[in-house]
Design a protein around this motif. Sequence first.
Motif, PDB file in Angstrom:
ATOM      1  N   LEU A   1       0.813  -1.210   0.000  1.00 37.57           N
ATOM      2  CA  LEU A   1       0.000   0.000   0.000  1.00 37.57           C
ATOM      3  C   LEU A   1       0.845   1.257   0.000  1.00 37.57           C
ATOM      4  N   ARG A   2       2.142   1.138   0.225  1.00 40.44           N
ATOM      5  CA  ARG A   2       2.987   2.320   0.368  1.00 40.44           C
ATOM      6  C   ARG A   2       2.927   3.203  -0.862  1.00 40.44           C
ATOM      7  N   GLY A   3       3.008   4.503  -0.644  1.00 39.99           N
ATOM      8  CA  GLY A   3       3.008   5.441  -1.772  1.00 39.99           C
ATOM      9  C   GLY A   3       1.614   5.672  -2.282  1.00 39.99           C
ATOM     10  N   LEU A   4       1.352   5.176  -3.477  1.00 42.73           N
ATOM     11  CA  LEU A   4       0.096   5.490  -4.148  1.00 42.73           C
ATOM     12  C   LEU A   4      -1.132   4.944  -3.429  1.00 42.73           C
ATOM     13  N   GLY A   5      -1.070   3.671  -3.030  1.00 40.96           N
ATOM     14  CA  GLY A   5      -2.256   3.032  -2.483  1.00 40.96           C
ATOM     15  C   GLY A   5      -2.795   3.739  -1.258  1.00 40.96           C
ATOM     16  N   ILE A   6      -1.921   4.035  -0.308  1.00 40.76           N
ATOM     17  CA  ILE A   6      -2.379   4.641   0.936  1.00 40.76           C
ATOM     18  C   ILE A   6      -2.872   6.064   0.667  1.00 40.76           C
ATOM     19  N   THR A   7      -2.259   6.734  -0.333  1.00 43.65           N
ATOM     20  CA  THR A   7      -2.719   8.088  -0.656  1.00 43.65           C
ATOM     21  C   THR A   7      -4.154   8.057  -1.168  1.00 43.65           C
ATOM     22  N   PHE A   8      -4.450   7.060  -2.016  1.00 39.94           N
ATOM     23  CA  PHE A   8      -5.818   6.915  -2.517  1.00 39.94           C
ATOM     24  C   PHE A   8      -6.785   6.721  -1.368  1.00 39.94           C
ATOM     25  N   ILE A   9      -6.428   5.831  -0.446  1.00 39.10           N
ATOM     26  CA  ILE A   9      -7.373   5.509   0.613  1.00 39.10           C
ATOM     27  C   ILE A   9      -7.557   6.701   1.549  1.00 39.10           C
ATOM     28  N   ILE A  10      -6.459   7.413   1.849  1.00 40.25           N
ATOM     29  CA  ILE A  10      -6.591   8.605   2.701  1.00 40.25           C
ATOM     30  C   ILE A  10      -7.481   9.636   2.013  1.00 40.25           C
ATOM     31  N   THR A  11      -7.261   9.824   0.700  1.00 40.06           N
ATOM     32  CA  THR A  11      -8.096  10.792  -0.012  1.00 40.06           C
ATOM     33  C   THR A  11      -9.558  10.381   0.063  1.00 40.06           C
ATOM     34  N   GLY A  12      -9.822   9.087  -0.066  1.00 44.58           N
ATOM     35  CA  GLY A  12     -11.201   8.620   0.050  1.00 44.58           C
ATOM     36  C   GLY A  12     -11.789   8.942   1.409  1.00 44.58           C
ATOM     37  N   LEU A  13     -10.996   8.718   2.473  1.00 44.52           N
ATOM     38  CA  LEU A  13     -11.499   9.013   3.824  1.00 44.52           C
ATOM     39  C   LEU A  13     -11.722  10.513   3.995  1.00 44.52           C
ATOM     40  N   MET A  14     -10.792  11.324   3.434  1.00 47.09           N
ATOM     41  CA  MET A  14     -10.976  12.771   3.530  1.00 47.09           C
ATOM     42  C   MET A  14     -12.233  13.199   2.789  1.00 47.09           C
ATOM     43  N   ALA A  15     -12.500  12.538   1.643  1.00 48.94           N
ATOM     44  CA  ALA A  15     -13.693  12.890   0.873  1.00 48.94           C
ATOM     45  C   ALA A  15     -14.948  12.567   1.668  1.00 48.94           C
ATOM     46  N   ILE A  16     -14.915  11.437   2.404  1.00 47.43           N
ATOM     47  CA  ILE A  16     -16.069  11.112   3.250  1.00 47.43           C
ATOM     48  C   ILE A  16     -16.240  12.193   4.308  1.00 47.43           C
ATOM     49  N   GLY A  17     -15.107  12.648   4.862  1.00 41.43           N
ATOM     50  CA  GLY A  17     -15.187  13.724   5.847  1.00 41.43           C
ATOM     51  C   GLY A  17     -15.799  14.987   5.251  1.00 41.43           C
ATOM     52  N   PHE A  18     -15.374  15.320   4.028  1.00 38.67           N
ATOM     53  CA  PHE A  18     -15.880  16.544   3.395  1.00 38.67           C
ATOM     54  C   PHE A  18     -17.359  16.444   3.062  1.00 38.67           C
ATOM     55  N   MET A  19     -17.855  15.199   2.908  1.00 38.56           N
ATOM     56  CA  MET A  19     -19.282  15.066   2.606  1.00 38.56           C
ATOM     57  C   MET A  19     -20.153  15.595   3.726  1.00 38.56           C
ATOM     58  N   SER A  20     -19.599  15.657   4.943  1.00 35.46           N
ATOM     59  CA  SER A  20     -20.424  16.150   6.043  1.00 35.46           C
ATOM     60  C   SER A  20     -20.730  17.630   5.886  1.00 35.46           C
ATOM     61  N   PHE A  21     -19.951  18.331   5.030  1.00 35.52           N
ATOM     62  CA  PHE A  21     -20.290  19.726   4.759  1.00 35.52           C
ATOM     63  C   PHE A  21     -21.563  19.839   3.932  1.00 35.52           C
TER      64      PHE A  21
END
Lengths: 246, 215
Positions: free
Chosen positions: A180-200
Amino acid sequence: MLEHIELFFKSIFIDNMVFATFLGMCSYLAVSKKVTTAVGLGAAVIFVLAVTVPLNWLLDQYLLQDGALAWLGPEYADYNLSFLSFILFIATIATMVQLVEIVVEKFSPALYNSLGIFLPLIAVNCAILGGSLFMQSREIATLGLAFNYGLASGIGWFLAILAIAAIREKIRYSNVPPPLRGLGITFIITGLMAIGFMSFGGMLTGGGSEDNVTDAKVAKEEEKKEPAKEEELEENAVSFNQAINK
Amino acid sequence: MALLSKKDTSLILDPLADNNPITIQVLGICSALAITAELKASIVMAISVLFVMGLGNVVIALMRNVIPSKIRIIVQLIVVASLVIIVDQVLKAFAYELSKTLSVFVGLIITNCIIMGRFEAFALGNGPYRSFLDGVGNAAGYGVILIIVGFFRELLGSGTLLGIPVLGDPIAKTGLYSIGYENNGFMLLSPMALIVVGIIIWVQRSRNRALIEEN
């Protein structure tokens, strides 16, 4: 005034370029390894968006839209050149980016060196063309609003890349599973951040109360602008919030 | 003589797996994720990109000796934009509903980094035939990821494939739904596309450990 404020916050948080529509993902992933470069690129994107969206708004209003050529005379009134919008928008953007590159090279060689290859790539950053295309499809009404939209979308993109760059600097010290190092974890973090932003999503709908006046207004606007998808997103976000509250 | 030499075959097959444009080269993610909530939209998007990339690579390869290197980006953008206008007009004429779903993302094929990336890296230095193969290969690699993501998101999110219910009827409670299965509506929201791609990367890299990054 109220619609300016509404559009401003909506473009930064709810319709965030990266988290809601995935625009500009390529440079977002490639340039987010260090905070300083991320800030430079983010600032360039804000500037280019704030300039190109109003410019393309003028092009759209007075050249491309159905009947936009009416100012030339009545015989031109029924021309519809909107099929040319892709090519004209991208030409405006490419020219503007060239201009920004010249200015940055002259006034801030340090920034120019750190951005290196990525400055010309702003021309092919989907966020820039996407900003203009969304401006067209959402039928932004005035030049002021178009400028506001460009600026706010740029700020939203800036926030997103700043956040991910900071996280990636920290994550270097964590023990991520090797594949998951590098690209993979970045994708997943971005996905989690996007879920966070949906609360707006509940921000402009008054927390999801159905009989609210602004809610009805927003829903009506959504229906007009972006048919099924956007509305579904908003609706899901609201029901998701409700589920959490319960 | 075979139609495709060994080198030409690798041009097509490499991007499908070990040199995939999305999971390895990190190109073209922008337009890839937003439209994958339905399998049908993913397939149409994949075909559109295949068309634009195949033809665009040939056009650039034919013109590669007459393009001044200083203005090559603008020339490339104009070539792609013209091809995308064709795709957009065809979609509007024959699949209007679908072109509404794809909305601005058809236009965003212009700024799809895969296309510019392949123009720069391959078509500017190779002949038209090999460029065509390279374009088709990379577009296919892109399409494969799109279709995988679209498949899982539509199956888990709405229980259908290409609009046809495959898991039974959620309202009448038939098929899988009769034992208490529920659709995961969350799969239809945009963040899940990122997470699905993240998982694809994870699976691919644990199968081929040579691809693992340092950090």
